[in-house]
Each structure stands twice: as C-alpha cells, then as structure tokens.
Design a protein around this motif. Structure first.
Motif, PDB file in Angstrom:
ATOM      1  N   LEU A  45      13.230  -3.813  -6.848  1.00  0.00           N
ATOM      2  CA  LEU A  45      12.232  -2.805  -7.203  1.00  0.00           C
ATOM      3  C   LEU A  45      11.178  -3.431  -8.122  1.00  0.00           C
ATOM      4  N   GLY A  46      10.032  -3.728  -7.568  1.00  0.00           N
ATOM      5  CA  GLY A  46       8.935  -4.338  -8.297  1.00  0.00           C
ATOM      6  C   GLY A  46       7.936  -4.883  -7.279  1.00  0.00           C
ATOM      7  N   PHE A  47       6.764  -5.346  -7.709  1.00  0.00           N
ATOM      8  CA  PHE A  47       6.251  -5.184  -9.064  1.00  0.00           C
ATOM      9  C   PHE A  47       5.558  -3.827  -9.187  1.00  0.00           C
ATOM     10  N   MET A  48       4.744  -3.627 -10.211  1.00  0.00           N
ATOM     11  CA  MET A  48       4.190  -2.304 -10.461  1.00  0.00           C
ATOM     12  C   MET A  48       2.903  -2.080  -9.654  1.00  0.00           C
ATOM     13  N   PRO A  49       2.812  -0.949  -8.935  1.00  0.00           N
ATOM     14  CA  PRO A  49       1.542  -0.626  -8.276  1.00  0.00           C
ATOM     15  C   PRO A  49       0.419  -0.525  -9.310  1.00  0.00           C
ATOM     16  N   LYS A  50      -0.766  -0.987  -8.941  1.00  0.00           N
ATOM     17  CA  LYS A  50      -1.880  -0.999  -9.889  1.00  0.00           C
ATOM     18  C   LYS A  50      -2.154   0.386 -10.456  1.00  0.00           C
ATOM     19  N   ASP A  51      -2.101   1.409  -9.613  1.00  0.00           N
ATOM     20  CA  ASP A  51      -2.403   2.771 -10.077  1.00  0.00           C
ATOM     21  C   ASP A  51      -1.359   3.291 -11.054  1.00  0.00           C
ATOM     22  N   LEU A  52      -0.154   2.739 -10.997  1.00  0.00           N
ATOM     23  CA  LEU A  52       0.935   3.229 -11.851  1.00  0.00           C
ATOM     24  C   LEU A  52       1.157   2.350 -13.072  1.00  0.00           C
ATOM     25  N   ALA A  53       0.495   1.215 -13.140  1.00  0.00           N
ATOM     26  CA  ALA A  53       0.746   0.241 -14.198  1.00  0.00           C
ATOM     27  C   ALA A  53       0.163   0.694 -15.538  1.00  0.00           C
ATOM     28  N   SER A  54       0.856   0.305 -16.606  1.00  0.00           N
ATOM     29  CA  SER A  54       0.381   0.624 -17.953  1.00  0.00           C
ATOM     30  C   SER A  54      -0.548  -0.453 -18.495  1.00  0.00           C
ATOM     31  N   GLY A  55      -0.613  -1.602 -17.826  1.00  0.00           N
ATOM     32  CA  GLY A  55      -1.458  -2.693 -18.289  1.00  0.00           C
ATOM     33  C   GLY A  55      -1.992  -3.503 -17.132  1.00  0.00           C
ATOM     34  N   THR A  56      -2.647  -4.613 -17.458  1.00  0.00           N
ATOM     35  CA  THR A  56      -3.321  -5.416 -16.437  1.00  0.00           C
ATOM     36  C   THR A  56      -2.679  -6.780 -16.213  1.00  0.00           C
ATOM     37  N   GLN A  57      -1.582  -7.092 -16.910  1.00  0.00           N
ATOM     38  CA  GLN A  57      -0.969  -8.415 -16.751  1.00  0.00           C
ATOM     39  C   GLN A  57      -0.429  -8.580 -15.331  1.00  0.00           C
ATOM     40  N   ALA A  71       0.804  -1.242   0.000  1.00  0.00           N
ATOM     41  CA  ALA A  71       0.000   0.000   0.000  1.00  0.00           C
ATOM     42  C   ALA A  71       0.827   1.278   0.000  1.00  0.00           C
ATOM     43  N   ILE A  72       1.953   1.274  -0.690  1.00  0.00           N
ATOM     44  CA  ILE A  72       2.796   2.473  -0.697  1.00  0.00           C
ATOM     45  C   ILE A  72       2.271   3.532  -1.666  1.00  0.00           C
ATOM     46  N   TYR A  73       1.941   3.124  -2.889  1.00  0.00           N
ATOM     47  CA  TYR A  73       1.639   4.093  -3.950  1.00  0.00           C
ATOM     48  C   TYR A  73       0.138   4.268  -4.129  1.00  0.00           C
ATOM     49  N   HIS A  74      -0.305   5.544  -4.169  1.00  0.00           N
ATOM     50  CA  HIS A  74      -1.720   5.851  -4.365  1.00  0.00           C
ATOM     51  C   HIS A  74      -1.873   7.072  -5.270  1.00  0.00           C
ATOM     52  N   GLU A  75      -2.831   7.006  -6.169  1.00  0.00           N
ATOM     53  CA  GLU A  75      -3.207   8.170  -6.967  1.00  0.00           C
ATOM     54  C   GLU A  75      -4.626   8.579  -6.567  1.00  0.00           C
ATOM     55  N   TYR A  76      -4.861   9.859  -6.568  1.00  0.00           N
ATOM     56  CA  TYR A  76      -6.191  10.369  -6.244  1.00  0.00           C
ATOM     57  C   TYR A  76      -6.419  11.651  -7.027  1.00  0.00           C
ATOM     58  N   GLU A  77      -7.674  12.050  -7.119  1.00  0.00           N
ATOM     59  CA  GLU A  77      -8.016  13.273  -7.855  1.00  0.00           C
ATOM     60  C   GLU A  77      -8.466  14.346  -6.880  1.00  0.00           C
TER      61      GLU A  77
END
Length: 512
Positions: free
Chosen positions: A107-119, A69-75
């Motif tokens: 360093l990995g894997f990609m946070p969902k909010d920062l990912a470019s895809g869904t794999q 739960a480190i990375y979060h994006e919000y509006e």
C-alpha cells in the motif's frame, strides 16, 4: 583458468538422512511500480518468467501513484469530493491473473491529491508523505479491496497478502523516517482492513537496513500497546556495502554473508522475545545482492552463485523471500541507457535470462521434486525424490574451483535388478552461460538489434549434459567440478532403456 586452485570435497548421503531446508523460492518476486505492467516488454518478460519458474505472488511499488490514476479529488457545488478510477488497475490485475500470479499488495505511495506534502522519490516521483486525511486514506484502501473482491472474488482476493508502505525507516521513502507517524499509518490501515474483512492478512513495517532492530522493536512495542496483532512482519535484505558510482553504474563491495544471516536471525529473535508475537511469520519482501538498479553485479555469474547460497538459507528464519526484481523494465533512477545496465531483473530486455534466473529455476525444479532434504552445506542442497536424488550445487569463489565427489546411497533396494539411472546435469558458469560476455564481445551495443538480441539470448541458457549410470550395492557415485562462479543442477532418476525393435544406440554412434 590456468593454474586455478581446486578444492576437493566429498558428499555422501543416505535416503534416511535429514537436513533443515525450507524452500519457498516461488512464493513471491518483485517488480517495479505497478504502472509498468501496462507495457508490452514488461508483460513479455513476466510471461517468460512465469513459464519457466512460476511465482505465486508479485510485489511492487506505486499501486496508488498517479500513473495508475486510482484516486481523484474534485470540487462540486463548493464541496470537495473523491472518486476512484480502476481502469488501469483492472488491466494490470487481469494480466497478472492470466499469467498465474497474484499481487502481494504494497500500500503506497501517496496519491498527489491525498498527500500532506510534496516530498517524492525516484524518477517517477512517488509521493512519500503521510495522508492529509487518514479517513480518506482508509476509505481508499477499503475501496480498493472491495473493488478487487467484486471483480475477482472474495475467496481469491483475501489470500493476497497486504503490506503497509515501503521502507519507512528511510527518510527518502517516508518523510523524516518518522516512526510515530508510520505506526499511526499502520494502525489506521490495519484496523480499517480488518473491520472491512478480517480474512485479509496484513503486515509491516517493510524496513530496510537502517536501525532495523530499533524499528522492529519499536513497531512491535506500538502494536502491543495498541492491541494489534499483525499477521506477519516484513523487512528487506541486501548484501553489499555502500556502492561507488561511476557514470551510469554502481560498483559494490560484498558484505560478509554470515553477518547478513545473523542480522536476519536478530529480527527473528526480537519477534520471538514477545509472547504475543512469537513465531509470527517474516516475509522478506525484497532481497538481492545490491540495492541499486545500476548494480553491475546483478548481470554476472557471481550473482547467480551468491543468490544460490541465499536461497539455501533464507528459509531458516523467514516464511518467504522475494527477489527484487523479475525483470529489467524498471525506472527508479530513470530509463536504462543500455541492455546490461546492472538492472535488478532476472531477465534483461528481449527476454534474455541472466545467470541468476537459472538459480531460481533450479531451486524451483528442486521444490517440485522434493521428498525431503538429505544434505545442505555452503555449496549444496540435495533432495530425495521419488525416483532418486536431485540437487543444486554452487561455487561462490571467483578464484578457486571445487571438485565434489558425490556418493548417493540407498538409491536402489536390495535385490532390485532395475538399477539403471539417468543423470542430467545443467551448468551455469562463465564458460557455459554468459550473455554478459557475448554482449561485451559484440561491442556492448546499448540497444541490440533483433539479430544481436537473438545471438545474445542463445548464450544465456544452461549447458545440459547427460549420462547413464548403474547402481552398485544400492549406491551411485559421480564427480562434479564447479568452476568459479558456477551453479549446477543435477537430477538422478531411475530410467530403463526401452529400445525399439532393431535399434542399437551403441551401433549407431560407432557406425563408420
């Protein structure tokens, strides 16, 4: 074993002898994803491993996955913003440092909010796509390191090695196994870290098994063209063929060990073919016999003997080699169904040490005592110590025993009347140290109760025997038999008996 064939061999060493052996057994050990460190069983197993062996670093996946739960994006006000949450990270790192172990940061894997895809990969769905924004990815990495420095101090944190991603040469771990995209990830990450603090050591590409020569060469070509000098190279090393699945378990055929060592040497040779990178350290950030967390071999005495030979040789061309993993709290293919499920760990649930645990313990004890290796072959590593000699012996064969006559010379100086020695032998074999068999004989309880766990654990420790020997003409000889699939640690050290007034050991044991 009836009618067992026994091979006879002799080993004779002198204090002035020398053999190439680089023992970095305790540098690093693997773990499942970092989020598992929030559980009690995980920490209990790690505490046991640290008390008995004591590794310096720990490497695992998922420092950026959503369970930490480190990375979060919000509006906010129509603007997409980023915030970081270090609540779980701090709990994990605090526990690691309490136990005297520090991360080898993957360093990995990609946070969902920062990912470019869904794999995703694994039961816990680690995202394996590139970042949708390299700027935000680099900000995340630098923010992580900055936070760790603020909390734990620059002088400590900058000694924690950093590896960029995990197995990008496999399409399941990096979308399309895209080398060009991985090289971009490495360059952006490496540059951001070095710009932030050049004291950090950063490496890659953490490859495993597929097109490894092509990837190492391609990675170094890219680094050379881009003017980058990684601080180290990383790769993985497993020694089985593709496994056969049956229910919840995988059964594997072993590779030829020499082919595996030759493959590791090829990586060393490729790196050394570049003037810019010659001598660059190689860290094996994962190694084991089997690469599946359902590999039944992991729980066996054979595994312990196979790993002994690996530990005797991996330092020939590598700076370090991290066993995958320290414990069986692990969920890549789901929650394990049973106690002995073929898990990667050195330790099973209930803090039950598997035979391979003792291989690491023996090599660590050897490292503590070492004053120079005097002998190494496919069955033995022997070190000179301050008080005598110590060594690890092993037999990988499942059919043949080995009878070794050891002659240890120059143990006492000419004219030295203090020539009494203690011989300690610790044996791990199917006969002496076999929790797997006891579990089987109990009926293979999937989740043993407390009494069963205690009983199984009682069968999981080495047999310890001792003797007192006297040097003759400066030398001591003794015989040691290695049953199939056996690992033995011996320590011969000067030890004079100092009896209390009136005490006689001989009279005590012969009293009727």
């Amino acid at each position: 074993m009836e009618n067992q064939k026994t091979i006879n061999k002799s080993i004779s060493v002198k204090a002035a002898d020398s053999a190439p052996f680089y023992n970095n057994v305790d540098f690093c050990v693997g773990t499942g994803r970092f989020g598992l460190a929030l559980t009690k069983e995980y920490l209990d197993e790690l505490a046991f491993v640290q008390e008995e062996i004591g590794f310096k670093h720990i490497r695992g996946h998922g420092i950026f996955t959503d369970d930490t739960a480190i990375y979060h994006e919000y509006e906010e006000d129509g603007i997409n913003k980023v915030e970081y949450n270090y609540t779980y990270l701090d709990r994990i790192m605090d526990e690691y440092l309490k136990l005297g172990i520090r991360p080898f940061i993957e360093l990995g894997f990609m946070p969902k909010d920062l990912a470019s895809g869904t794999q995703t990969v694994f039961y816990w769905k680690g995202n394996t796509t590139p970042p949708k924004s390299y700027e935000r990815w680099c900000d995340l990495v630098v923010a992580l390191l900055s936070h760790l420095i603020d909390r734990y101090g620059e002088s400590d944190v900058t000694t924690w090695p950093i590896e960029v991603w995990n197995e990008p040469n496999l399409p399941g771990f990096w979308e399309h196994a895209d080398m060009k995209e991985y090289c971009k990830l490495f360059k952006e990450t490496f540059t951001a870290i070095k710009d932030f603090n050049p004291s950090f050591k950063v490496g890659g590409p953490a490859i495993c098994g597929v097109k490894d020569a092509e990837w190492i060469k391609g990675f170094l070509d890219f680094c050379k063209e881009s003017g980058l000098k990684p601080d180290f190279i990383t790769r993985h090393h497993y020694t089985i063929e593709f496994p056969e699945a049956d229910g919840h378990y995988d059964y594997s055929t072993l590779m030829d060990e020499e082919e595996g060592f030759a493959n590791l040497q090829s990586t060393r040779d490729i790196i050394d073919s570049y003037d810019e990178y010659k001598g660059l350290p190689i860290h094996i950030t994962e190694f084991s016999t089997s690469y599946t967390p359902k590999g039944v071999i992991h729980d066996t005495n054979l595994n312990a003997a196979l790993i002994a030979r690996q530990l005797s040789r991996l330092g020939d061309m590598n700076e370090s080699y991290s066993y995958w993993t320290f414990g069986d709290v692990f969920e890549e293919t789901g929650v394990p169904f049973s106690l002995f499920h073929g898990g990667f760990g050195l330790v099973a649930a209930g803090c039950i040490p598997k035979p391979t645990f003792w291989t690491f313990k023996f090599f660590k004890d050897l490292k503590v005592l070492e004053r120079g290796c005097v002998f190494k072959d496919d069955n033995a590593v022997i070190e000179k110590t301050d008080k005598g000699y110590a060594g690890v012996l092993w037999n990988e064969s499942s059919k043949e025993g080995i009878s070794i006559k050891l002659n240890l010379e120059d143990i006492a100086k000419d004219g030295d009347t203090d020539n009494e020695y203690t011989l300690i032998i610790k044996t791990v074999s199917p006969k002496t140290t076999n929790p797997l068999k006891l579990w089987h004989d109990l009926g293979e309880p999937a989740t043993p109760n407390s009494e069963q766990t205690k009983l199984i654990k009682s069968a999981a420790f080495p047999q310890v025997t001792s003797d007192r020997l006297t040097a003759s003409e400066g030398s001591i000889s003794f015989d040691q038999t290695l049953d199939p699939e056996t690992v033995v640690y011996f320590e011969l050290s000067k030890s004079k008996v100092k009896s209390d007034r009136g005490y006689s050991y001989e009279r005590t044991i012969t009293t009727r």
